[in-house]
Scaffold this motif. Structure first.
Motif, PDB file in Angstrom:
ATOM      1  N   ARG A   1     -19.216 -47.309 -17.960  1.00  0.00           N
ATOM      2  CA  ARG A   1     -19.663 -45.928 -17.791  1.00  0.00           C
ATOM      3  C   ARG A   1     -19.283 -45.408 -16.413  1.00  0.00           C
ATOM      4  O   ARG A   1     -18.794 -44.284 -16.259  1.00  0.00           O
ATOM      5  CB  ARG A   1     -21.173 -45.824 -17.992  1.00  0.00           C
TER       6      ARG A   1
ATOM      7  N   ALA B   1     -15.640 -44.645 -16.324  1.00  0.00           N
ATOM      8  CA  ALA B   1     -15.363 -43.374 -16.987  1.00  0.00           C
ATOM      9  C   ALA B   1     -15.714 -42.199 -16.081  1.00  0.00           C
ATOM     10  O   ALA B   1     -14.986 -41.200 -16.026  1.00  0.00           O
ATOM     11  CB  ALA B   1     -16.144 -43.294 -18.296  1.00  0.00           C
ATOM     12  N   GLU B   2     -16.817 -42.304 -15.363  1.00  0.00           N
ATOM     13  CA  GLU B   2     -17.201 -41.238 -14.440  1.00  0.00           C
ATOM     14  C   GLU B   2     -16.159 -41.043 -13.344  1.00  0.00           C
ATOM     15  O   GLU B   2     -16.000 -39.938 -12.817  1.00  0.00           O
ATOM     16  CB  GLU B   2     -18.564 -41.541 -13.821  1.00  0.00           C
TER      17      GLU B   2
ATOM     18  N   ARG C   1     -16.467 -50.369 -25.352  1.00  0.00           N
ATOM     19  CA  ARG C   1     -16.168 -49.642 -24.107  1.00  0.00           C
ATOM     20  C   ARG C   1     -15.101 -48.577 -24.359  1.00  0.00           C
ATOM     21  O   ARG C   1     -15.173 -47.465 -23.838  1.00  0.00           O
ATOM     22  CB  ARG C   1     -15.715 -50.599 -23.010  1.00  0.00           C
TER      23      ARG C   1
ATOM     24  N   ASP D   1     -16.764 -45.724 -26.666  1.00  0.00           N
ATOM     25  CA  ASP D   1     -17.802 -44.952 -25.986  1.00  0.00           C
ATOM     26  C   ASP D   1     -17.232 -43.949 -25.002  1.00  0.00           C
ATOM     27  O   ASP D   1     -17.794 -42.865 -24.817  1.00  0.00           O
ATOM     28  CB  ASP D   1     -18.755 -45.886 -25.234  1.00  0.00           C
ATOM     29  N   HIS D   2     -16.129 -44.311 -24.351  1.00  0.00           N
ATOM     30  CA  HIS D   2     -15.618 -43.478 -23.261  1.00  0.00           C
ATOM     31  C   HIS D   2     -14.219 -42.936 -23.527  1.00  0.00           C
ATOM     32  O   HIS D   2     -13.612 -42.345 -22.648  1.00  0.00           O
ATOM     33  CB  HIS D   2     -15.642 -44.272 -21.949  1.00  0.00           C
TER      34      HIS D   2
ATOM     35  N   ARG E   1     -10.980 -37.003 -26.877  1.00  0.00           N
ATOM     36  CA  ARG E   1     -11.909 -36.372 -25.942  1.00  0.00           C
ATOM     37  C   ARG E   1     -12.165 -34.917 -26.331  1.00  0.00           C
ATOM     38  O   ARG E   1     -13.298 -34.413 -26.231  1.00  0.00           O
ATOM     39  CB  ARG E   1     -11.367 -36.474 -24.516  1.00  0.00           C
TER      40      ARG E   1
ATOM     41  N   ARG F   1     -19.118 -39.650 -23.020  1.00  0.00           N
ATOM     42  CA  ARG F   1     -18.260 -39.819 -21.864  1.00  0.00           C
ATOM     43  C   ARG F   1     -18.670 -38.799 -20.807  1.00  0.00           C
ATOM     44  O   ARG F   1     -18.693 -37.598 -21.054  1.00  0.00           O
ATOM     45  CB  ARG F   1     -16.781 -39.621 -22.215  1.00  0.00           C
TER      46      ARG F   1
END
Length: 261
Positions: A158, A161-162, A189, A192-193, A248, A259
């Motif tokens: 996470r 991703a940030e 992973r 999720d992102h 996305r 995300r």
């Protein structure tokens, strides 16, 4: 410049136990082979320069440093072939800090060191937890490095991703009986992102363990798109930016906020 396509190579590698110089030489050979297949990023497993035998780390020669001449052969191969090469090493920093590290050697000579954040068992007696690090830049793609158990902790991905990661690159040791974990961790992973996930697993065996193989590449929708099998092997895959952007955008339209980067 951002590229629409990034070719990556994942090495399922069985190191010569404790022989940093020989493992570096073999890594350089694989750099050349990966470059011949068009790869711009080559990922090796956890502790690929020594093998996973923590008892050997009592020997000073097992530790790798920033100016270590044994790395020169990999540095030169990376420079000559235009490949960012990520090797795994017990890393001794100039200030004496000790990391279970992924070491990225870039074609321009830069060296980026990312330590394993989530140490476990005997690793805690030998290493310090790694700090947060920005993704590498490879042809405009942002590549976040993770070491083994880091991938089991959702917070680690996470945070990557940030920071804008497009690729989550895990250097690992998954052993027999952990095949399901090896598939679920990178798939989750990635999905999720909405980033690609790579896993380079050690091959062969060491004290108390035998590898389950299974290195590979996972699509941002969570499906596996390349697999190495069980023995030493390098697999190559092309990552497409359009796939990342499409997923996305779909998530944004559907109000999915998984995300945050």
């Amino acid at each position: 410049m951002e590229s629409d396509r990034l070719v990556v190579a994942v090495a399922q590698h069985a190191p010569v136990p404790g022989d940093v110089a020989e493992n570096a030489r073999r890594a350089a050979q694989l750099v050349a082979a990966a470059a011949d297949d068009g790869a711009r990023l080559l990922l090796f497993p956890q502790l690929s320069l020594t093998g996973y035998d923590l008892a050997r780390l009592d020997e000073r020669a097992s530790w790798v440093t920033a100016e270590d001449p044994r790395l020169d052969v990999v540095r030169e191969a990376s420079r000559a072939r235009g490949v960012t090469t990520v090797v795994g090493a017990p890393w001794l920093a100039p200030d004496g800090g000790r990391l279970l590290a992924s070491v990225a050697l870039s074609p321009d000579g830069a060296v980026d060191v990312v330590g394993k954040r989530y140490l476990h068992r005997a690793e805690r007696d030998l290493f310090e937890p790694g700090a947060s690090a920005p993704p590498l830049a490879v042809d405009g793609w942002r590549v976040a490095l993770a070491v083994c158990y880091d991938a089991a902790v959702p917070e680690h991905a996470r945070e990557a991703a940030e920071r804008g990661a497009d690729v989550y690159a895990v250097s690992a040791l998954y052993t027999e009986g952990q095949e399901r974990r090896l598939d679920v961790h990178p798939a989750a992973r990635a999905m999720d992102h909405r980033m690609y996930a790579l896993v380079a697993n050690l091959a062969g065996a060491g004290p108390g363990w035998r590898s389950c193989g299974g290195s590979g590449v996972w699509h941002p929708d969570g499906r596996r798109i390349a697999e190495a099998g069980t023995g030493p092997r390098v697999v190559v895959a092309a990552l497409e930016r359009a796939e990342v952007d499409r997923l996305r955008a779909d998530d944004a339209r559907n109000g999915y906020l998984g995300r945050t980067g």
